[in-house]
Every structure is written in C-alpha cells, then in structure tokens.
Scaffold this active site. Structure first.
Site, PDB file in Angstrom:
ATOM      1  CB  CYS A   1      -7.970  -5.647   3.517  1.00  0.00           C
ATOM      2  SG  CYS A   1      -7.645  -5.031   5.194  1.00  0.00           S
TER       3      CYS A   1
ATOM      4  CG  HIS B   1      -5.635  -1.974   1.227  1.00  0.00           C
ATOM      5  ND1 HIS B   1      -6.985  -1.962   0.940  1.00  0.00           N
ATOM      6  CD2 HIS B   1      -5.525  -2.201   2.562  1.00  0.00           C
ATOM      7  CE1 HIS B   1      -7.668  -2.154   2.064  1.00  0.00           C
ATOM      8  NE2 HIS B   1      -6.807  -2.307   3.067  1.00  0.00           N
TER       9      HIS B   1
ATOM     10  CD  GLU C   1      -6.852  -1.565  -2.824  1.00  0.00           C
ATOM     11  OE1 GLU C   1      -7.514  -1.342  -1.785  1.00  0.00           O
ATOM     12  OE2 GLU C   1      -6.367  -2.690  -3.086  1.00  0.00           O
TER      13      GLU C   1
END
Length: 573
Positions: free
Chosen positions: A380, A507, A509
């Site tokens: 990001c 993102h 994750e």
C-alpha cells in the site's frame, strides 16, 4: 481462545464487539474484509484460524444495533410504542445472530452447523449488559441442546512466601477470580457449560476440582489452557482435553471422534514451529512500531511464510522516523541503532499507513534496499513510496512526491483517487476485494501466484500511482506488472535486475493463512532466506517434506474439508 475452538470444530463464527476505527497505535490494526468492512483485528484471527471469509455483518457493534432499532422506529415498525433496551435492543441482537448464523462462510455455500459468538469485554461491564441479557433470553429460544455457554477466566499464579526463591510460574494458582466471575455471570442469568481457565502452567488436579465444586460444573467441564510454545498448539491442547467430544455430546453433532487429517496437518505445522533452527530477519519499517498489534496481520503473514520454508522469523521493528537525518542530530544513538538493524536484516518490509510522519525515513530504507539489492516488499503506502523513491533518485525528479504529503509538487507520482473527497476522512477509501489483472507472463509476482491471469485481494487506500507517468518508470525497468480491470490503476510493481523488489497496492496479509501463505510475503521470505531462485527452478514447488503447506503440491486443506463433507453426506444418504 475462540479461534482455537473454532479450528477444532472447523465451522462458523460471529463476533459482538466494537470495531476499531482508531489509529493503530491505540486499537491495533484495522482488519478489512472482502466486502470492505473495517473491523476489529480479532476477526482477522478468526479468518486465519478457520480459513473462512466473513462480512461486515459478522461484526456486531452497539452502534449497529442501536442504528437498526432507530431505523425501525422511524419506519413505524414499533407502531408508536416506547423503544426500550428490553425488548427492542435485545430482540435486535438475537435477530441479527439468527440471520447471520445461516449465511455460508465457506466456498461450498453450505449453511453452517455451528455459530461461535464472542461476547467481548468483561462480565459486569456496562457496555455488554444488553448483549448478556439478549443471550440470557436466547438460550431459552434456542433450547439447551442448541446452546452452549463457554466462560473464559484467568487463573493467576502468585509467588509463595519466598518470592526471591520461588518464581511466580511455580507459585499457587488462585481460583477466587474465576469463582467471582462465574457468580457474577450466573447472577445475570447465564450459567457456563465449560469454564476455560487461562494460566501459565498446567492446572493442578486439586485446583480443577475446587473450581468444579464452587462453580457448579463437572471437573471435565473445567478446561485448562496454559502457556504453550506457540499459538498453533492451542487447538491441539483443546482437542487433547476432550473439548471435541464434549461438543459432540452436548450439541448432538455428527462427526467422527478420531482426529481428522486436517488436524494432523495442523499438528505437523505446530511441530515444525518448534523445530525451526535457521533464522531469517525482516526489517519492518513503519510508524506504529511501539505496538505490535498495529501490524498483526503483517506479522502473521510473515510467520506463515517462514513456517512453510523451515525458517524462524525474526522481526526487527524500526521506527521510520529514526532513519531520518534530523534524528541523527537529536538522538544519535537511536539513529545508529535503527540503521544497524536495517543493514543487518535479510529483507525489508514497508507496510501500509497514513500521514506524513516518518515517510522520508521509509523512502531512505527503500532506497537502501534497492541499491543494495536487498529483498524488499512494499504494501500500500510502501509501494507508493517505492514509486516516489525511484522517481527522485533514478528519474532525477528531486521534488517527486505524493499529493497526500505535497499537493503542490511538480511531479505528483502518487495522486488521490477521483472518488476521494479530501475534506472527508470517513468512508472515502477504496475498500474490500478487488480484481487485479496479471498481464506480464514472465513477472515474478505472477509465478508466485501460480500463473493466474488475475487475482482478487483486499484494498484499503485513498491514493494511487499516477497512471500518466507510467511510461517514464517502465523505460527505466520499473515495471507495473499488475493493474485493475480497466488498466488505469497500478496494482503491482517489480524492478528489473533485482532479486526481489515488489510493491503491491493491496493488502495481501489479510488473506494469508497458516497453511496458505500469501504469495507476496512468501516471495519475500524465500528471497530473504536465499531460496527464491531454487523455488522458481522447481516450478514454484517446495520439497515433499513440506506436507502441511498448500505450497508443497500435496492435497490442500480445502480439498480435505470437501472430502470430509462429501463423506458425511454419503453416510446420511
């Protein structure tokens, strides 16, 4: 605790707790769901442990409940009656639970069999009183065979009379807090079926019997969850303590009592966590490094990837402001320590964030990783700052910047999105699952994603790379290998002649799982441990001994779950 319970049952969950919209330094990270819901980081733990996909409605907050009741009153649903906490608020809570409990969270679309509800907070807190009353009523509507109440309590361990000789870990286990909390809970109309006791060491038999006697439950209903070497041991601990068998009898669930293959894979993963010997260090350069929960999903994604390749993860938290030249004058010790940690790391990660503070330090770290050919991943804001760094030092645009930090720059390489209203900070971000097209056949990121034509990952940002300057970058080997469906938004960057220099606007994750590590994080760990080239030469496969990981080519957890469900259906027929 509850994610571990859900893991061994492998079913469904719901949460009733405040969602976090604070700065990460106060409430930890904001976890983003597929539908763009911004929720408490605990929902991330549930998604990771259970390998499911939730929506914003799985997060019940007091504000949502009160707003739904107000909307009903304005529509005239209450026929002019006085709106009260009981029955209107409590009814709204129960209706929400029943509605969400029927919504599938697996890819097979089947209705869940079990709904796990976390009633957050502490018994007696004024904030949770309407929820406790709602579930007191709900237990009678659902009937006893369909409702199981689990109470989680702390059993503190205090030192004996000689604290210098007898440490607290070998002291006496105190049951009085548990007795008092159970008494308080029962006074509110809820009696626990299971009492889960958190303690530092295994509970003594006499302590368990004492809790059983004073809390009106059988000794088998007192479950001890003591400190273990890793979080992945907790489901195994609960399974060994007979929790699965208790649920099977208490809720009349139909499944085999013997351990599933999936649970065996989970045990293999937990065993590997204990056996890893090789260290791999990652420098996490951010602005919220004083609270590890600010990057909870990032740390978990790194951990998943490290486990898959037999590496022991070492995260070096670096406050990006400590890397800036001004810090050298103000606090030289911090400055030199920060640079020493960065230079001694095997890889560099710059995660997402907002605000100007520390951005110049992040840019310095990115520039160092690029020049030294250190494995780098930017997420990001980390990707956006990689663009800024390259523009300044390779394209020779010294004033290049993001309009978030310098609206008047002559080289706005990162700009705010057309739909973003700069005057309104709430609800103006690009949120949730979005499609990214992987156009370049030979890109490293595409190989890590198993040569997919497109991927779907979760986003949370207000700014994006300026597409008008794309050609300037690509002429110098700074390639945008992933774009949105329209080809206007730059989603993934890669740098030529670098072992691993990747940035992603999304993102990744948020979708990483213990047995399915996120590809960008997995690539970073492979490169940082010196295993990336061999992994690519083997066709993006790990060695056969990595049996628990979905990266190994063995049967994935998802396929095993489907097999189990099919066998259950065949038995019913």
């Amino acid at each position: 605790m509850l994610p571990a319970l859900g893991r061994i049952c492998r079913n469904y969950l719901l949460k009733s707790q405040q969602s976090s919209r604070f700065t990460p330094a106060q409430g930890g990270e904001v976890f983003v769901l597929d539908d763009g819901g911004e929720v408490d980081l605990d929902l991330g733990n549930y998604e990771r442990f259970l390998d499911i996909r939730l929506t914003r409605d799985n997060n019940i907050t007091t504000g949502k409940i009160y707003q739904s009741v107000i909307n009903k009153e304005r529509k005239g649903d209450y026929l002019g009656k006085t709106v009260q906490v009981v029955p209107h608020i409590t009814d709204a809570i129960q209706e929400w639970v029943v509605r969400q409990a029927r919504i599938p969270v697996d890819t097979d679309g089947a209705e869940p069999e079990v709904c796990v509800i976390e009633l957050g907070g502490t018994v007696g807190d004024i904030e949770s009183m309407p929820f406790i009353e709602a579930f007191r009523q709900f237990q009678f509507k659902a009937k006893r065979e369909n409702f199981c109440n689990i109470h989680v309590s702390l059993v503190p361990q205090v030192p004996g009379n000689a604290p210098l000789i007898q440490p607290s870990t070998t002291g006496e286990q105190k049951t009085k807090p548990t007795q008092n909390s159970v008494r308080e809970l029962r006074g509110l109309g809820l009696s626990p079926d299971l009492i889960v006791c958190r303690c530092t060491t295994p509970m003594e038999k006499s302590v368990k019997e004492k809790i059983s006697m004073f809390c009106h439950v059988e000794p088998e209903q007192v479950i001890c969850v003591y400190d273990v070497c890793s979080l992945y041991r907790v489901p195994l601990l609960l399974e060994a303590d007979g929790v699965v068998g208790y649920f099977k009898d208490r809720l009349n669930l139909e499944f085999e009592a013997k351990p599933r293959r999936l649970l065996n894979k989970w045990k293999d993963m937990a065993d590997r966590y204990d056996r890893t010997l090789e260290n791999c260090s990652i420098a996490l350069v951010g602005k919220y490094t004083k609270l590890s929960d600010s990057y909870a999903s990032v740390i978990k994604a790194l951990e998943h990837s490290a486990l898959a390749i037999n590496q022991k993860l070492e995260v070096k938290y670096i406050d990006s402001a400590d890397l800036e030249p001004c810090r050298q004058q103000e606090q030289p010790v911090k400055y030199h320590e920060a640079w020493q940690n960065l230079c001694s790391s095997n890889g560099v990660l710059v995660p997402g964030g907002f605000g100007f503070r520390g951005t110049e330090g992040k840019i310095l770290a990115i520039g160092w990783a690029r020049r030294q050919k250190k494995p780098f991943l930017g997420v990001c804001l980390g990707m956006q700052l990689a663009v800024v760094e390259f523009a300044r030092n390779v394209l020779n645009w010294p004033d290049a910047n993001s309009t978030e930090f310098n609206p008047d720059t002559n080289h706005p390489v990162v700009i705010d999105m057309p739909e973003h209203n700069p005057g309104d900070m709430g609800g103006t971000m690009r949120l949730g699952k979005r499609k990214t097209i992987l156009k370049e056949k030979n890109s490293l990121t595409r190989k890590l994603y198993k040569n997919c034509d497109y991927i779907e990952e979760r986003h949370r940002h207000r700014y994006e790379v300026n597409p008008e300057m794309r050609n300037n970058f690509e002429e110098k080997g700074f390639r945008f290998v992933g774009q949105d469906v329209e080809g206007e938004r730059m989603e993934i960057i890669e740098l030529d002649e670098h072992p691993y220099f990747v940035g992603v606007q999304y993102h990744p994750e948020f979708t990483s799982r213990p047995m399915k590590p996120s590809p960008p994080y997995f690539g970073l760990m492979l490169a940082a441990s010196g295993k990336l080239q061999r992994y690519l030469e083997k066709g993006c496969r790990l060695s056969p001994r990595d049996t628990y990981s979905d990266q190994s080519g063995s049967s994935s957890p998802d396929s095993e779950i489907v097999d189990l469900k099919l066998s259950a259906i065949l038995q019913q027929e």
